[in-house]
Enzyme design. Structure first.
Site, mmCIF file in Angstrom:
data_model
loop_
_atom_site.group_PDB
_atom_site.id
_atom_site.type_symbol
_atom_site.label_atom_id
_atom_site.label_comp_id
_atom_site.label_asym_id
_atom_site.label_seq_id
_atom_site.Cartn_x
_atom_site.Cartn_y
_atom_site.Cartn_z
ATOM 1 N N GLU A 36 -4.980 1.864 2.900
ATOM 2 C CA GLU A 36 -4.956 0.735 3.827
ATOM 3 C C GLU A 36 -4.968 1.198 5.276
ATOM 4 O O GLU A 36 -5.496 0.512 6.154
ATOM 5 C CB GLU A 36 -3.707 -0.125 3.568
ATOM 6 C CG GLU A 36 -3.712 -1.476 4.265
ATOM 7 C CD GLU A 36 -3.119 -1.441 5.676
ATOM 8 O OE1 GLU A 36 -3.292 -2.433 6.401
ATOM 9 O OE2 GLU A 36 -2.477 -0.422 6.037
ATOM 10 N N GLU A 37 -4.393 2.359 5.542
ATOM 11 C CA GLU A 37 -4.251 2.831 6.912
ATOM 12 C C GLU A 37 -5.524 3.479 7.461
ATOM 13 O O GLU A 37 -5.607 3.752 8.654
ATOM 14 C CB GLU A 37 -3.095 3.840 7.005
ATOM 15 C CG GLU A 37 -1.730 3.288 6.633
ATOM 16 C CD GLU A 37 -1.171 2.311 7.664
ATOM 17 O OE1 GLU A 37 -1.917 1.915 8.585
ATOM 18 O OE2 GLU A 37 0.002 1.938 7.531
ATOM 19 N N ASP A 79 -0.308 4.465 0.955
ATOM 20 C CA ASP A 79 -0.656 5.489 1.936
ATOM 21 C C ASP A 79 0.078 5.221 3.241
ATOM 22 O O ASP A 79 0.572 4.118 3.477
ATOM 23 C CB ASP A 79 -2.168 5.525 2.166
ATOM 24 C CG ASP A 79 -2.694 4.240 2.797
ATOM 25 O OD1 ASP A 79 -2.349 3.155 2.297
ATOM 26 O OD2 ASP A 79 -3.445 4.312 3.797
ATOM 27 N N ASP A 119 6.460 0.992 6.629
ATOM 28 C CA ASP A 119 5.037 0.681 6.442
ATOM 29 C C ASP A 119 4.385 1.686 5.522
ATOM 30 O O ASP A 119 3.913 2.725 5.975
ATOM 31 C CB ASP A 119 4.371 0.672 7.825
ATOM 32 C CG ASP A 119 2.915 0.293 7.794
ATOM 33 O OD1 ASP A 119 2.473 -0.303 6.807
ATOM 34 O OD2 ASP A 119 2.210 0.603 8.777
ATOM 35 N N HIS A 168 0.853 -1.204 0.000
ATOM 36 C CA HIS A 168 0.000 0.000 0.000
ATOM 37 C C HIS A 168 0.881 1.243 0.000
ATOM 38 O O HIS A 168 1.993 1.238 0.532
ATOM 39 C CB HIS A 168 -0.990 0.007 1.163
ATOM 40 C CG HIS A 168 -0.395 0.050 2.531
ATOM 41 N ND1 HIS A 168 -0.049 1.231 3.169
ATOM 42 C CD2 HIS A 168 -0.093 -0.945 3.410
ATOM 43 C CE1 HIS A 168 0.419 0.960 4.377
ATOM 44 N NE2 HIS A 168 0.417 -0.352 4.551
ATOM 45 N N HIS A 201 3.722 3.187 12.662
ATOM 46 C CA HIS A 201 2.626 3.987 13.219
ATOM 47 C C HIS A 201 3.086 4.921 14.339
ATOM 48 O O HIS A 201 2.268 5.687 14.864
ATOM 49 C CB HIS A 201 1.483 3.109 13.757
ATOM 50 C CG HIS A 201 0.744 2.350 12.701
ATOM 51 N ND1 HIS A 201 -0.588 1.992 12.833
ATOM 52 C CD2 HIS A 201 1.129 1.872 11.492
ATOM 53 C CE1 HIS A 201 -0.978 1.328 11.758
ATOM 54 N NE2 HIS A 201 0.055 1.245 10.938
#
Length: 446
Positions: free
Chosen positions: A153-154, A90, A122, A88, A418
């Site tokens: 996705e996030e 994003d 990520d 992904h 994150h």
């Protein structure tokens, strides 16, 4: 392991790092309220990335209600299997309040050799792993290859519905999801189980409006106190999640390394772990409820009033093999049953994300483990993940016989996905390019 694959990956690394740094500089946060321009620019950059890898027909597909996905269907020999490569583009937000030690969207390589920046691990690492794999495979690919790169996705993803509505586009024999990682650098890990993620909101009401805490406190219940009483019922004295009807299990794979977990989780010295059982059980095969947020005044704005209403957002990770809808209903039923002082309680569903367990006997999984062993020169650990990847359930619907390979370079110990100071070790990227290229070659031959 093919020496040409190993040497080819090594030769690619300066370019791989440069491309990763270029991608990290694009602040592709797809959360509501953020500027959509960088997200769209990132989607275009991913198209250009795979075109530069030699892929033809790479394009953006409109996803109703959301950001576009990047897609390509690359031909291979007639009768050969189809491998789908997923990542992904994003990223999570990177607010200053997280305490970054460097600018999150300006990648920097520090003394430990790791590349720091939001999305470096990520999941822009997944993009360059796929790029390197396509470069090494070259135009004479041993099988069909599809590319699927998601743009949200996030956040609240719309891709699952799109995949299920277009099964012909996304059919495959194996889906390789490069959006996860091993316990630590140099320790090859294949994720064989994902906990699911269900979520809801809990609203507690006790008063028609705020009232003076001095005049009315002591008899009139405030919503915050009622909320605390309800939330306290979600765990026992050990910290285990204890909700009737919510499943628990036992982990049979590789053990979670306690020192790796303690370093990666940033638990303060002296603070104890939650729950009972092995550490692996607690994070991979037992449920866990988290209060993600709560609507109430902050300390600077708080005044001497009783709060009439409070809303909390709850997430519960559920174990592989459980039914996500049933587990969410069990959580919501438990919350509705808690009514201290006969307060009003309203519980509303947010989402269900289904758990997943890998069939380790599948030829693709066997080939993936062999490729990891060759690339790392070390035995592979079958590990779980508390993270959830909702797309897996949709891929299973459109390609029920397909294997799901879950791997990547987001190591538990240091990548800090994150969080502040997210980073990736470029040596892991190189190893995973080798492993993924070897895997596709092995699987195509099998």
């Amino acid at each position: 392991m093919s020496e040409s694959t190993k040497s080819g990956a090594s030769a690619l690394m300066p370019e791989i790092i440069e491309r990763l740094e270029t991608l990290v500089r694009i602040p592709s946060v797809a959360f509501p309220g953020f500027d959509p321009e960088p997200v769209r620019r990132m989607g275009e950059a991913v198209v250009e990335l795979f075109e530069a890898a030699g892929a033809a027909g790479v394009r953006l597909l409109d996803v109703p209600g959301g950001y576009p996905c990047v897609y390509a269907d690359l031909p291979g020999p007639e009768g050969s299997p189809t491998v789908m490569l997923y990542a992904h583009y994003d990223v999570q937000p990177a607010p200053a309040s997280q305490g970054w030690q460097s600018e999150p969207f300006e990648p920097v390589t520090k003394d430990d050799g790791r590349i720091y920046g939001r999305g470096a691990a990520d999941d822009k690492s997944g993009l360059v792993i796929h790029y390197g794999t396509l470069k090494l495979l070259g135009p004479d690919r041993p099988c069909h290859v599809k590319i699927l790169v998601e743009g949200e996705e996030e956040t609240i993803s719309h891709l699952e519905d799109f995949v299920e509505a277009n099964p012909d586009l996304f059919g495959c024999d194996v889906a390789v999801i490069a959006d996860i990682g091993p316990q630590a650098v140099g320790r090859p890990g294949l994720t064989t189980a994902l906990r699911g993620d269900v979520a809801c909101t809990l609203t507690v009401r006790t008063l028609a409006n705020p009232v003076h805490s001095g005049m009315f406190g002591g008899a009139a219940p405030d919503a915050m106190t009622a909320m605390i009483r309800i939330l306290d019922t979600l765990h026992d004295a050990n910290g285990d999640t204890t909700i009737p009807g919510v499943d628990s299990g036992h982990w049979d794979g590789a053990a979670m390394d306690e020192s790796v977990y303690r370093d990666g989780s940033a638990i303060l010295p002296g603070v104890e772990f939650l729950g009972t059982g092995s550490l692996s059980d607690r994070i991979w095969m037992k449920p866990s409820v988290t209060v993600l947020g709560m609507d109430l005044p902050n300390t600077a704005e708080a005044s001497n009033v009783l709060l009439p209403e409070v809303t909390a957002k709850l997430s519960m990770r559920i174990i592989p093999g459980s039914d996500a809808d049933a587990q969410l209903e069990a959580l919501m039923a438990h919350l509705r049953a808690q009514r201290p002082w006969n307060c009003e309680v309203v519980v509303e569903k947010i989402k269900t994300g289904h758990p997943f367990a890998v069939d380790e006997s599948h030829p693709a999984i066997v080939a993936a483990k062999d490729a990891l062993t060759d690339a790392y020169g070390a035995p592979v650990e079958s590990i779980g993940s508390g993270a959830s990847i909702p797309l897996v359930a949709s891929l299973q619907k459109v390609a029920p016989s397909a294997a799901i390979v879950l791997w990547g370079v987001e190591d538990t110990e240091k990548s800090r996905i994150h969080a502040s100071d997210e980073s990736v070790d470029p040596r892991e990227i190189e190893r995973m390019i080798v492993a993924q290229t070897e895997f596709i070659q092995k699987f195509a031959q099998s």
